[in-house]
Design an enzyme around this catalytic site. Structure first.
Site, PDB file in Angstrom:
ATOM      1  N   ARG A 116       0.818  -1.214   0.000  1.00  0.00           N
ATOM      2  CA  ARG A 116       0.000   0.000   0.000  1.00  0.00           C
ATOM      3  C   ARG A 116       0.849   1.260   0.000  1.00  0.00           C
ATOM      4  O   ARG A 116       0.544   2.231  -0.708  1.00  0.00           O
ATOM      5  CB  ARG A 116      -0.960  -0.017   1.198  1.00  0.00           C
ATOM      6  CG  ARG A 116      -1.851   1.215   1.329  1.00  0.00           C
ATOM      7  CD  ARG A 116      -2.495   1.649   0.033  1.00  0.00           C
ATOM      8  NE  ARG A 116      -3.181   0.568  -0.657  1.00  0.00           N
ATOM      9  CZ  ARG A 116      -3.548   0.619  -1.929  1.00  0.00           C
ATOM     10  NH1 ARG A 116      -3.246   1.673  -2.670  1.00  0.00           N
ATOM     11  NH2 ARG A 116      -4.171  -0.400  -2.489  1.00  0.00           N
ATOM     12  N   LYS A 151       2.555  24.310  -3.673  1.00  0.00           N
ATOM     13  CA  LYS A 151       1.292  23.682  -3.271  1.00  0.00           C
ATOM     14  C   LYS A 151       1.436  22.158  -3.370  1.00  0.00           C
ATOM     15  O   LYS A 151       0.828  21.490  -4.208  1.00  0.00           O
ATOM     16  CB  LYS A 151       0.147  24.196  -4.139  1.00  0.00           C
ATOM     17  CG  LYS A 151      -0.125  25.680  -3.935  1.00  0.00           C
ATOM     18  CD  LYS A 151      -1.226  26.186  -4.850  1.00  0.00           C
ATOM     19  CE  LYS A 151      -1.450  27.678  -4.636  1.00  0.00           C
ATOM     20  NZ  LYS A 151      -2.497  28.216  -5.550  1.00  0.00           N
ATOM     21  N   LYS A 183       4.981  38.415  -2.811  1.00  0.00           N
ATOM     22  CA  LYS A 183       3.632  38.264  -3.346  1.00  0.00           C
ATOM     23  C   LYS A 183       2.740  39.395  -2.852  1.00  0.00           C
ATOM     24  O   LYS A 183       3.189  40.313  -2.147  1.00  0.00           O
ATOM     25  CB  LYS A 183       3.086  36.892  -2.974  1.00  0.00           C
ATOM     26  CG  LYS A 183       4.014  35.745  -3.394  1.00  0.00           C
ATOM     27  CD  LYS A 183       3.344  34.407  -3.341  1.00  0.00           C
ATOM     28  CE  LYS A 183       2.490  34.189  -4.576  1.00  0.00           C
ATOM     29  NZ  LYS A 183       1.950  32.794  -4.636  1.00  0.00           N
ATOM     30  N   GLU A 218       5.536  39.394  -7.513  1.00  0.00           N
ATOM     31  CA  GLU A 218       4.222  39.176  -8.116  1.00  0.00           C
ATOM     32  C   GLU A 218       3.483  40.506  -8.219  1.00  0.00           C
ATOM     33  O   GLU A 218       3.492  41.309  -7.274  1.00  0.00           O
ATOM     34  CB  GLU A 218       3.425  38.217  -7.237  1.00  0.00           C
ATOM     35  CG  GLU A 218       1.979  38.018  -7.669  1.00  0.00           C
ATOM     36  CD  GLU A 218       1.185  37.263  -6.617  1.00  0.00           C
ATOM     37  OE1 GLU A 218       1.209  36.016  -6.669  1.00  0.00           O
ATOM     38  OE2 GLU A 218       0.557  37.909  -5.758  1.00  0.00           O
ATOM     39  N   ASP A 239       0.008  37.886 -12.154  1.00  0.00           N
ATOM     40  CA  ASP A 239      -0.926  36.979 -11.494  1.00  0.00           C
ATOM     41  C   ASP A 239      -2.359  37.256 -11.912  1.00  0.00           C
ATOM     42  O   ASP A 239      -2.850  38.387 -11.816  1.00  0.00           O
ATOM     43  CB  ASP A 239      -0.796  37.134  -9.975  1.00  0.00           C
ATOM     44  CG  ASP A 239      -1.607  36.097  -9.222  1.00  0.00           C
ATOM     45  OD1 ASP A 239      -1.544  34.913  -9.588  1.00  0.00           O
ATOM     46  OD2 ASP A 239      -2.307  36.470  -8.272  1.00  0.00           O
TER      47      ASP A 239
END
Length: 304
Positions: A116, A151, A183, A218, A239
Site C-alpha cells: 500500500r 502547493k 507576493k 508578483e 498573477d
C-alpha cells in the site's frame, strides 16, 4: 533517473539513483510504513506462512507517464532487503493501460507489507507526471516553461517535484529559503497601500541579498509593472492576468526581466497563455489536485 535496479542489494542500503536523494526518500518510506503497520501486519501474520515467497507485478490499469520506479523498489527492499526488484518502465516514459511497470520477487509477507505504501506513492507520482506531460504537450512550439509551485503535500515535496520533472516540467523554488518571491500579501504589508513606495522598498530588499539569490515579485495590475522593474528584479509574475493583459505585460517588460504567468491556468487556457510570450507558467494544480493514477500490484505466483 536510472530505473534498472541492482540484484540483491546489501541489506543496509537501498539504492536510489539520479536526483532523488536516498536519505530523504527512505525517511518518507520509513514514516509511511510506521504509520501503516505500527505493530506489524496482523492479517499477513495469521494468514501467510512466514517463509512463503511471492512474485508480484506493478501493472497499469490506465495509460499515463511513469514516475517512482526507484521509490517502489526502495519500499519493497525496506521490508525485504533480499527482494529482487525489476523496474520495467523508465521514469518519464509514457505507458499504455495493461503495461507491466515493475516486478518484485521476495518474502510474501514483506511484499504485502510494502504494497500500500509503494502504491500510494507511485500512483501519486505517476499522476503528477501524467498531468504535467499534458500541460507540456500543449505549450510545444512556444518558449514557455511549465513549472510547479509550493502547493505540495507536506512531507512529500521532494517526490512530487521529481514527478513534475518526469512529466517534462520544471521546478519553481523548492522552499521559502531558496529565493525571494514577494507576493501580494508582502507588498500590502510593506507599502501600506502606497504604490509610490514600492520601487525604493524593493531596491532596499534586493541590496541585502547575495548576487546569486533570485528575486521575483508578483503583480496583479499593469500599473505595478514599471515600479517593480525599476527595482531591478529578476522575474516578474503576472498573477491572474487575462490573455490580452499578458500580451500587454510581456510587451511592457520587453525583456527587462523574466515573465511568469500564474493563476487561472488549466488545460483549456494554457496554450493561449503560452502564446502571449511569457517565459514561465506556474501551475499549482500539477501537485495539489491530481487524482492518483490507477495502478495495481498483481500477485503472479506464490512459492513455498
Amino acid at each position: 533517473m536510472t530505473t534498472t535496479t541492482q540484484e540483491t542489494p546489501a541489506p543496509t542500503r537501498v539504492e536510489l539513483a539520479g536526483s532523488l536523494p536516498e536519505t530523504a526518500v527512505l525517511n518518507i518510506l520509513r514514516a509511511a510504513l510506521a504509520e501503516d503497520a505500527p505493530y506489524g501486519d496482523i492479517t499477513s501474520q495469521v494468514l501467510i506462512p512466514a517463509q512463503a515467497r511471492a512474485t508480484a507485478v506493478l501493472a497499469a490499469r490506465v495509460p499515463g507517464v511513469f514516475s517512482g520506479g526507484a521509490v517502489f523498489a526502495a519500499a519493497m527492499r525496506l521490508t525485504d532487503p533480499a527482494a529482487v526488484v525489476d523496474v520495467l518502465v523508465p521514469d518519464g516514459q509514457p505507458f499504455a493501460a495493461g503495461t507491466p511497470l515493475a516486478r518484485v520477487t521476495g518474502n510474501a509477507r514483506a511484499v504485502l507489507l510494502a504494497e500500500r505504501v509503494a502504491l500510494n506513492l507511485v500512483q501519486r507520482m505517476s499522476a503528477i507526471a501524467t498531468r504535467t506531460a499534458e500541460f507540456v504537450d500543449l505549450v510545444q512550439g512556444t518558449k514557455a516553461r511549465i513549472t510547479d509551485t509550493r502547493k505540495t503535500t507536506p512531507g512529500l515535496r521532494i517526490l512530487e517535484r521529481y514527478a513534475v520533472r518526469c512529466g517534462g516540467g520544471a521546478n519553481h523554488r523548492f522552499s521559502l529559503s531558496d529565493a525571494v518571491l514577494a507576493k501580494d500579501n508582502h507588498l500590502a504589508v510593506i507599502t501600506g497601500g502606497d504604490p509610490a513606495k514600492l520601487t525604493a522598498i524593493l531596491r532596499q530588499a534586493k541590496a541585502q541579498l547575495g548576487h546569486t539569490t533570485h528575486f521575483e515579485v508578483e503583480v496583479d495590475s499593469m500599473d505595478q509593472i514599471e515600479p517593480v522593474l525599476a527595482a531591478g528584479v529578476d522575474t516578474i509574475m503576472l498573477d491572474n492576468f487575462t490573455a490580452n493583459q499578458l500580451l500587454a505585460g510581456v510587451a511592457l517588460v520587453n525583456g527587462r526581466a523574466r515573465v511568469e504567468a500564474s493563476g487561472n491556468v488549466n488545460l483549456h487556457t494554457v496554450a493561449g497563455i503560452a502564446a502571449t510570450g511569457v517565459d514561465v507558467i506556474s501551475i499549482g494544480g500539477l501537485t495539489h489536485s491530481v487524482v492518483a493514477l490507477d495502478l495495481g500490484l498483481d500477485m503472479e505466483l506464490t512459492v513455498g
